[in-house]
Structures are given as structure tokens and as C-alpha cells.
Scaffold this active site. Structure first.
Site, PDB file in Angstrom:
ATOM      1  N   ILE A  27     -22.806  -3.398  22.111  1.00 45.62           N
ATOM      2  CA  ILE A  27     -23.216  -4.746  21.716  1.00 45.62           C
ATOM      3  C   ILE A  27     -22.030  -5.360  20.991  1.00 45.62           C
ATOM      4  CG2 ILE A  27     -24.828  -6.141  20.396  1.00 45.62           C
ATOM      5  CD1 ILE A  27     -26.047  -4.704  22.795  1.00 45.62           C
ATOM      6  N   ASN A  68      -2.605  -2.334  31.119  1.00 46.99           N
ATOM      7  CA  ASN A  68      -1.934  -3.560  30.707  1.00 46.99           C
ATOM      8  C   ASN A  68      -0.582  -3.177  30.107  1.00 46.99           C
ATOM      9  OD1 ASN A  68      -2.323  -2.795  27.995  1.00 46.99           O
ATOM     10  ND2 ASN A  68      -4.107  -4.112  27.733  1.00 46.99           N
ATOM     11  N   ASP A 103     -10.853  -6.217  31.994  1.00 46.22           N
ATOM     12  CA  ASP A 103     -11.992  -5.577  32.650  1.00 46.22           C
ATOM     13  C   ASP A 103     -12.362  -6.316  33.933  1.00 46.22           C
ATOM     14  OD1 ASP A 103     -12.152  -3.717  30.605  1.00 46.22           O
ATOM     15  OD2 ASP A 103     -13.517  -4.951  29.426  1.00 46.22           O
TER      16      ASP A 103
END
Length: 341
Positions: A14, A205, A284
Site C-alpha cells: 500500500i 535502470n 515498472d
């Protein structure tokens, strides 16, 4: 022919996202712009990206996507937010375990609006660690997923020992599955080179690429050991010494570099962005969209070398999706469906 199969193994969180005109200094209290509570976790984000990338039209999903992970039992945020978002993106949640002895993972994200939407993230693992600490238990949840000629996507937000054990399993040729590994975040202890052996896709990355250099440190020349390697210098080391077939390095606003063990390489520029709002799920999104294109290819049964003809198109498409993502607030909810781009 069965639809392409994608299984994402990783974290579910969350996210508590605070937008601020600037980051506060030590000891400073600063009035922020807003707070958003949203579904996240690199695993869940990438699963949603895979799911949404497979919708060429609103009512037509071209790949079967499953999520494997763990959350806290009875968590209202999972029931009301995480699970509906995953399922609404075409992701099966049957492999998500609800653990009575841990809480759902969480991330506190500070988005600096004054710095072009750059973010700082604090991650509390919760069930992502305590519920994902046994390799055999995780593998048991994949038994009903047909991963023969399928794709497994993994990141670094579950325990390192579990990650290495799963990599060994899925990289075994007898498994007949293809692993896409995104070392995000890179484990403090690093990733030993043998664990990467046979990985189909290593996606990083710029920051992760620098940290992953430690995996191939023994093969660096003296001049390379003291310098930050360019993508075209780093990728061959993973091809030659770990038999990684595809290396992807995203470069933010500059685009992405791609390289294959069979000699295809290049840079794909980023797509035009009117205004960067939030970069949280850009990486993502890129991984998920590339994974979906790769899974469609894998499902054909063609030799991996033949993907060379498609890789640049797949990377460019992933760049376009990431560009759509950064123009929206939030993590998971900012990821576009394929029919939107």
C-alpha cells in the site's frame, strides 16, 4: 494455441504518497500539497503493467497474467484497493497468500513537484518478506500456472535467499520458462554472477546498472574498475560471463538501451512528454510492457535469437507506455492500458 503466460512473483504494497513543492530539510516541518493512498509494490505494479499491456482493446486480453505474493490477512486496503486494481487490470490473484502473522507491505513515497516529480521511497516489507521466505512454498503457488514456454517476472523486494532460489529454478533449462529479472532494489549483498546464468532478460535502470557492476567486477579491466561503465560496455559482460540473453538499461528521459547475446544492440529514444507529474511507476511500466511483448514471442515457440527482429519495437513501445505513466499521479493507477497509447 494457449495465450501467452506471464507470472509475476514479487511485492504487494500500500503506497502512501505525499506530494510536496520540495523535500523538507532535517528537522523541518513543511506543508505538503496532497496525500494519496494507492495500491503499489514493484511486483504488483509490474503485474498490472503486464495485464494492461495485454489489452489491445477494452474487451480483449491477449495474455494470461498471474500475481504471486503475500499480504496481511484481513487487510482492508488489500480487499478494497489492491485486489480490485489487480483484477481490474486482468491479473489473477489466486496465488496471493493472506498471512495471519504479518502486515501488508507499505511504501511511503515523497514526490518532489519542484524537481520534476522525482521521488524518494521508504519501504516496509511486511508480508513481502515474512510471507515469501520459503522457496518451496512460493513454487507451490505456481503449480496451476502453465509456465511451459511462459515468462516469469521478478524484482528485488522479496527476500534475497528466496529470489536466488527462484532464479536457480526458473533458469534451469528443464523448467522451460523464461526469466525476466529486474534487480530493483539491488540487494546490499549484490547478485552473484552464477545466479544470473541463463536469465533471458536482465532489466535495469542507470542506478541499478551501476550497482550490478559488482556482479561482473572480476571481469573488469583496470580502467573499467575505476569508471562508470557505459551501457554498451556493461551489457557484453553479462552476455559473455552469465549467458544473459537480453540486457535492458533504461535511461530516464534519454530512453533505453538494449542488447542481445546474438549481437543486436541500440538505443531507443524516450517518447515525448508534455509534463512529468510523477515518475514512481515508470520503470515498472517499462518492464511490464516489455515482458508482455516478450511473452507473446515466447509463446510462439520460436528460437530466442529470432526476437532480435522484434526487440527494438518492444523497447520503443515500452518507452511510450512509460511516458504515458509519468504524466499521471500515483503508481499502479498511472499505468496505461495498451488501447490508451
Amino acid at each position: 494455441m494457449a495465450p501467452p503466460q506471464i507470472c509475476v512473483i514479487g511485492s504487494l504494497n500500500i503506497d502512501f504518497v505525499t506530494y510536496t513543492p520540495r523535500c523538507p530539510d532535517a528537522g523541518e516541518t513543511l506543508t505538503a500539497s496532497s496525500l494519496a493512498i494507492s495500491a503499489g509494490g514493484k511486483g504488483a505494479n509490474q503485474a498490472v503493467a503486464c495485464g494492461r499491456a495485454s489489452f489491445a482493446a477494452r474487451d480483449s486480453q491477449e495474455a494470461a497474467v498471474s500475481m504471486i505474493g503475500a499480504v496481511g490477512a484481513g487487510d482492508p486496503y488489500y480487499a478494497a484497493l489492491l485486489r480490485p486494481t489487480l483484477e481490474g487490470s486482468g491479473v489473477s490473484t489466486k496465488g496471493i497468500q493472506e498471512k495471519t502473522d504479518s502486515q501488508t507491505g507499505s511504501a511511503t513515497i515523497i514526490v518532489d513537484e519542484g524537481a520534476g516529480g522525482e521521488n524518494r521511497i521508504l519501504f516496509v516489507p511486511g508480508a513481502n518478506y515474512t510471507g515469501m521466505d520459503k522457496v518451496d512454498a512460493v513454487l507451490a503457488t505456481t503449480q496451476d500456472i502453465h509456465l511451459d514456454q511462459g515468462v516469469v517476472v521478478m524484482q528485488g523486494e522479496i527476500p534475497r535467499a528466496t529470489t536466488l532460489g527462484l532464479m536457480k529454478h526458473f533458469n534451469d533449462p528443464a523448467c522451460r520458462s523464461h526469466l525476466i529479472f529486474n534487480p530493483a532494489p539491488v540487494f546490499t549483498e549484490g547478485i552473484p554472477l552464477p545466479a544470473l546464468a541463463g536469465t533471458s532478460v536482465l532489466a535495469m535502470n542507470e542506478t541499478e546498472a551501476v550497482l550490478m557492476t559488482q556482479s561482473v567486477a572480476e571481469y573488469l579491466r583496470p580502467d573499467q574498475a575505476t569508471a562508470e561503465l557505459k551501457p554498451e560496455e556493461l551489457a557484453p559482460l553479462f552476455h559473455q560471463h552469465a549467458k544473459v540473453h537480453i540486457v535492458l538499461i533504461t535511461l530516464g528521459a534519454k530512453g533505453a538501451y538494449f542488447s542481445t547475446a546474438t549481437g543486436k544492440q541500440g538505443f531507443a529514444p524516450s517518447a515525448a512528454v508534455e509534463k512529468v507529474v510523477d515518475t514512481t511507476a515508470a520503470g515498472d511500466t517499462f518492464v511490464g510492457y516489455f515482458a508482455t511483448a516478450f511473452a507473446k514471442f515466447v509463446a510462439t515457440g520460436a528460437a530466442l535469437e529470432e526476437f532480435d527482429a522484434q526487440i527494438e519495437t518492444a523497447v520503443r513501445r515500452a518507452n511510450v507506455a512509460a511516458a504515458g505513466c509519468v504524466q499521471r499521479k500515483g503508481a499502479m493507477q498511472s499505468i496505461p492500458f495498451a488501447y490508451e497509447i
